[in-house]
Design a protein around this motif. Structure first.
Motif, PDB file in Angstrom:
ATOM      1  N   THR A  56     -78.552  36.170  29.480  1.00  0.00           N
ATOM      2  CA  THR A  56     -79.837  36.810  29.794  1.00  0.00           C
ATOM      3  C   THR A  56     -80.981  36.150  29.023  1.00  0.00           C
ATOM      4  O   THR A  56     -82.127  36.217  29.440  1.00  0.00           O
ATOM      5  CB  THR A  56     -79.819  38.302  29.415  1.00  0.00           C
ATOM      6  N   GLY A  57     -80.643  35.560  27.891  1.00  0.00           N
ATOM      7  CA  GLY A  57     -81.682  34.959  27.069  1.00  0.00           C
ATOM      8  C   GLY A  57     -81.067  34.282  25.861  1.00  0.00           C
ATOM      9  O   GLY A  57     -79.833  34.184  25.749  1.00  0.00           O
ATOM     10  N   PHE A  58     -81.943  33.830  24.968  1.00  0.00           N
ATOM     11  CA  PHE A  58     -81.492  33.144  23.755  1.00  0.00           C
ATOM     12  C   PHE A  58     -82.299  33.634  22.569  1.00  0.00           C
ATOM     13  O   PHE A  58     -83.511  33.854  22.690  1.00  0.00           O
ATOM     14  CB  PHE A  58     -81.714  31.631  23.873  1.00  0.00           C
ATOM     15  N   GLU A  59     -81.637  33.756  21.406  1.00  0.00           N
ATOM     16  CA  GLU A  59     -82.376  34.034  20.174  1.00  0.00           C
ATOM     17  C   GLU A  59     -82.685  32.714  19.474  1.00  0.00           C
ATOM     18  O   GLU A  59     -81.792  31.879  19.289  1.00  0.00           O
ATOM     19  CB  GLU A  59     -81.568  34.937  19.227  1.00  0.00           C
ATOM     20  N   ALA A  60     -83.954  32.538  19.101  1.00  0.00           N
ATOM     21  CA  ALA A  60     -84.371  31.349  18.361  1.00  0.00           C
ATOM     22  C   ALA A  60     -84.063  31.555  16.882  1.00  0.00           C
ATOM     23  O   ALA A  60     -84.515  32.530  16.286  1.00  0.00           O
ATOM     24  CB  ALA A  60     -85.869  31.112  18.550  1.00  0.00           C
ATOM     25  N   VAL A 111     -86.623  34.573  25.682  1.00  0.00           N
ATOM     26  CA  VAL A 111     -86.381  34.052  24.339  1.00  0.00           C
ATOM     27  C   VAL A 111     -86.735  35.142  23.329  1.00  0.00           C
ATOM     28  O   VAL A 111     -87.702  35.879  23.513  1.00  0.00           O
ATOM     29  CB  VAL A 111     -87.180  32.745  24.061  1.00  0.00           C
ATOM     30  N   ALA A 112     -85.903  35.271  22.288  1.00  0.00           N
ATOM     31  CA  ALA A 112     -86.149  36.253  21.230  1.00  0.00           C
ATOM     32  C   ALA A 112     -86.492  35.514  19.942  1.00  0.00           C
ATOM     33  O   ALA A 112     -85.814  34.561  19.561  1.00  0.00           O
ATOM     34  CB  ALA A 112     -84.909  37.124  21.021  1.00  0.00           C
ATOM     35  N   VAL A 113     -87.586  35.954  19.295  1.00  0.00           N
ATOM     36  CA  VAL A 113     -88.053  35.306  18.066  1.00  0.00           C
ATOM     37  C   VAL A 113     -88.080  36.338  16.938  1.00  0.00           C
ATOM     38  O   VAL A 113     -88.535  37.470  17.137  1.00  0.00           O
ATOM     39  CB  VAL A 113     -89.469  34.700  18.281  1.00  0.00           C
ATOM     40  N   ASN A 114     -87.568  35.956  15.776  1.00  0.00           N
ATOM     41  CA  ASN A 114     -87.555  36.855  14.613  1.00  0.00           C
ATOM     42  C   ASN A 114     -88.917  36.858  13.918  1.00  0.00           C
ATOM     43  O   ASN A 114     -89.511  35.809  13.705  1.00  0.00           O
ATOM     44  CB  ASN A 114     -86.495  36.398  13.604  1.00  0.00           C
ATOM     45  N   LEU A 115     -89.388  38.037  13.555  1.00  0.00           N
ATOM     46  CA  LEU A 115     -90.638  38.143  12.805  1.00  0.00           C
ATOM     47  C   LEU A 115     -90.371  38.721  11.419  1.00  0.00           C
ATOM     48  O   LEU A 115     -89.588  39.659  11.267  1.00  0.00           O
ATOM     49  CB  LEU A 115     -91.624  39.066  13.528  1.00  0.00           C
ATOM     50  N   SER A 116     -91.039  38.149  10.427  1.00  0.00           N
ATOM     51  CA  SER A 116     -90.968  38.690   9.072  1.00  0.00           C
ATOM     52  C   SER A 116     -92.060  39.752   8.907  1.00  0.00           C
ATOM     53  O   SER A 116     -93.142  39.630   9.480  1.00  0.00           O
ATOM     54  CB  SER A 116     -91.199  37.554   8.072  1.00  0.00           C
ATOM     55  N   PRO A 117     -91.788  40.779   8.099  1.00  0.00           N
ATOM     56  CA  PRO A 117     -92.819  41.796   7.834  1.00  0.00           C
ATOM     57  C   PRO A 117     -94.130  41.174   7.343  1.00  0.00           C
ATOM     58  O   PRO A 117     -95.210  41.682   7.641  1.00  0.00           O
ATOM     59  CB  PRO A 117     -92.201  42.662   6.740  1.00  0.00           C
ATOM     60  N   LEU A 118     -94.026  40.057   6.615  1.00  0.00           N
ATOM     61  CA  LEU A 118     -95.241  39.426   6.087  1.00  0.00           C
ATOM     62  C   LEU A 118     -96.173  38.944   7.184  1.00  0.00           C
ATOM     63  O   LEU A 118     -97.384  38.909   7.011  1.00  0.00           O
ATOM     64  CB  LEU A 118     -94.875  38.231   5.192  1.00  0.00           C
ATOM     65  N   GLN A 119     -95.606  38.585   8.330  1.00  0.00           N
ATOM     66  CA  GLN A 119     -96.446  38.105   9.433  1.00  0.00           C
ATOM     67  C   GLN A 119     -97.349  39.214   9.975  1.00  0.00           C
ATOM     68  O   GLN A 119     -98.368  38.935  10.589  1.00  0.00           O
ATOM     69  CB  GLN A 119     -95.584  37.515  10.547  1.00  0.00           C
ATOM     70  N   PHE A 120     -96.948  40.458   9.751  1.00  0.00           N
ATOM     71  CA  PHE A 120     -97.777  41.589  10.182  1.00  0.00           C
ATOM     72  C   PHE A 120     -98.923  41.836   9.215  1.00  0.00           C
ATOM     73  O   PHE A 120     -99.922  42.419   9.558  1.00  0.00           O
ATOM     74  CB  PHE A 120     -96.925  42.861  10.304  1.00  0.00           C
ATOM     75  N   GLU A 144     -89.366  38.214  23.525  1.00  0.00           N
ATOM     76  CA  GLU A 144     -88.889  39.386  22.808  1.00  0.00           C
ATOM     77  C   GLU A 144     -89.130  39.103  21.329  1.00  0.00           C
ATOM     78  O   GLU A 144     -88.885  37.988  20.882  1.00  0.00           O
ATOM     79  CB  GLU A 144     -87.398  39.520  23.090  1.00  0.00           C
ATOM     80  N   LEU A 145     -89.608  40.086  20.590  1.00  0.00           N
ATOM     81  CA  LEU A 145     -89.820  39.902  19.161  1.00  0.00           C
ATOM     82  C   LEU A 145     -88.863  40.809  18.401  1.00  0.00           C
ATOM     83  O   LEU A 145     -88.761  42.000  18.694  1.00  0.00           O
ATOM     84  CB  LEU A 145     -91.282  40.224  18.809  1.00  0.00           C
ATOM     85  N   GLY A 170     -96.886  43.208  27.214  1.00  0.00           N
ATOM     86  CA  GLY A 170     -95.701  42.998  28.045  1.00  0.00           C
ATOM     87  C   GLY A 170     -94.547  42.384  27.262  1.00  0.00           C
ATOM     88  O   GLY A 170     -93.462  42.159  27.798  1.00  0.00           O
ATOM     89  N   VAL A 171     -94.799  42.112  25.976  1.00  0.00           N
ATOM     90  CA  VAL A 171     -93.757  41.573  25.094  1.00  0.00           C
ATOM     91  C   VAL A 171     -92.776  42.694  24.770  1.00  0.00           C
ATOM     92  O   VAL A 171     -93.170  43.846  24.641  1.00  0.00           O
ATOM     93  CB  VAL A 171     -94.420  41.045  23.799  1.00  0.00           C
ATOM     94  N   ARG A 172     -91.485  42.359  24.668  1.00  0.00           N
ATOM     95  CA  ARG A 172     -90.505  43.382  24.299  1.00  0.00           C
ATOM     96  C   ARG A 172     -90.240  43.359  22.794  1.00  0.00           C
ATOM     97  O   ARG A 172     -90.271  42.302  22.170  1.00  0.00           O
ATOM     98  CB  ARG A 172     -89.207  43.175  25.083  1.00  0.00           C
ATOM     99  N   ILE A 173     -89.985  44.532  22.232  1.00  0.00           N
ATOM    100  CA  ILE A 173     -89.751  44.640  20.793  1.00  0.00           C
ATOM    101  C   ILE A 173     -88.326  45.118  20.566  1.00  0.00           C
ATOM    102  O   ILE A 173     -87.901  46.124  21.140  1.00  0.00           O
ATOM    103  CB  ILE A 173     -90.726  45.647  20.135  1.00  0.00           C
TER     104      ILE A 173
END
Ligand code: C2E
Ligand code: MG
Ligand code: MG
Ligand code: MG
Length: 286
Positions: A56-60, A111-120, A144-145, A170-173
């Motif tokens: 269905t997708g890939f995690e980066a 595609v799923a991308v990981n976010l760090s809390p610091l980026q917020f 997807e984030l 429209g981004v998925r979380i």
């Protein structure tokens, strides 16, 4: 440098602290060079629909090819990147590359991308995501984030507002590593997630351990009650995948299907993708 304590005995504790601090500083210097030299790359690990066996997708997942040490694991350098603020640059370049690469994949693959809390905390995440989507041409619904519970620990209204705004694009979380924080359930009420990823520690021993089974079963039914997609991380064996499928888990990710691979291999992988729902378990060779 090792020091002597007041009684003149060698202090292994301080020697250890020194060595760790030195290795951190070395990683920091070299990571800064890697960011400036643009040598970090996303590798992509497939997410597999457990009922159809389709990708269905890939995690980066970030990879650092180090000239002397080979590939350095993110487990080793993400903590340093977070302490030094370098995570903002790393996160930005991962988002750009992941969106640019995924824009070339078939339209039904996300595609799923990981976010760090610091980026917020920087305050520009929404515009970064908006601009990156526009520049890459990737539709928002294909991004997807992944965030972790630590982000929601601070119960910040700005963080929630940003999450809602991203979702409005429209981004998925998705909530990553679910179950490893200490107040998981309350966070599910604070934000409408699209996906929950069951941490791999629960998937481990799933086939053999009735306690792990009970926990996974309740996370799946919780997710279904909330109407979110449930993904199991760290799927390594046929026994695990059978158990997850029996419990009604939607998606799996793990070495059984494939390790993370460079983008050059993704289009080929999608063309030849095996049907992983087959009992023969056509797992890819890494
Ligand atoms: P994560 O987001 O939970 O990613 C899943 C991790 O599990 C990946 O480790 C993946 O290689 C590993 N994994 C997948 N399948 C299996 C399996 O079957 N067995 C085992 N034992 N492990 C499996 P990786 O790539 O080393 O990344 C570790 C963590 O580093 C990630 O955990 C994530 O928290 C962080 N990370 C990676 N890339 C990024 C990034 O671009 N940004 C941020 N902020 N964090 C990242
Ligand atoms: Mg993740
Ligand atoms: Mg995870
Ligand atoms: Mg994890």
């Amino acid at each position: 440098r090792a020091k002597n304590d007041s009684r003149g005995t060698f202090s292994f504790f301080e020697a250890g602290m020194d060595a760790r601090a030195q290795s951190r500083r070395k990683i920091e210097t070299e990571l800064r060079e890697a960011v400036q030299g643009d040598t970090l790359r996303p590798y992509y690990q497939p997410l597999v629909d457990l009922s159809s066996g389709r990708i269905t997708g890939f995690e980066a997942l970030v990879r650092w090819p180090h000239p002397e040490r080979g590939m350095i694991s993110p487990a080793e350098f993400i903590p340093v990147a977070e302490e030094t603020g370098l995570i903002n640059a790393v996160g930005g370049l991962m988002l750009r590359r992941a969106c640019t690469d995924a824009a070339q994949w078939p339209d039904d693959v996300h595609v799923a991308v990981n976010l760090s809390p610091l980026q917020f905390r920087l305050g520009n995440l929404l515009s970064l995501v908006t601009d990156t989507l526009k520049q890459s041409g990737l539709p928002a619904r294909r991004l997807e984030l992944e965030i972790t519970e630590t982000l929601l620990l601070e119960k910040s209204s700005e963080v929630l507002a940003t999450l809602h705004a991203l979702r409005a694009l429209g981004v998925r979380i998705s909530m990553d590593d679910f179950g490893t924080g200490y107040s998981s359930l309350s966070y599910l009420r604070s934000f409408p997630f699209d996906k929950i990823k069951i941490d791999q520690s629960f998937v481990r021993d799933l086939a053999a351990n009735p306690d792990a089974q009970a926990i996974v079963r309740s996370i799946i039914s919780l997710g279904k009650g909330l109407g979110v997609t449930i993904t199991a991380e760290g799927v390594e064996t046929e026994a695990e995948v059978n158990c997850l499928r029996n419990e009604g888990c939607h998606e799996g990710q793990g070495f059984l299907f494939s390790r993370a691979r460079p983008n050059a291999e993704i289009v080929g992988l999608l063309k030849t993708q095996g049907n992983w729902s087959s009992p023969a378990g056509a797992a890819l060779v890494a």
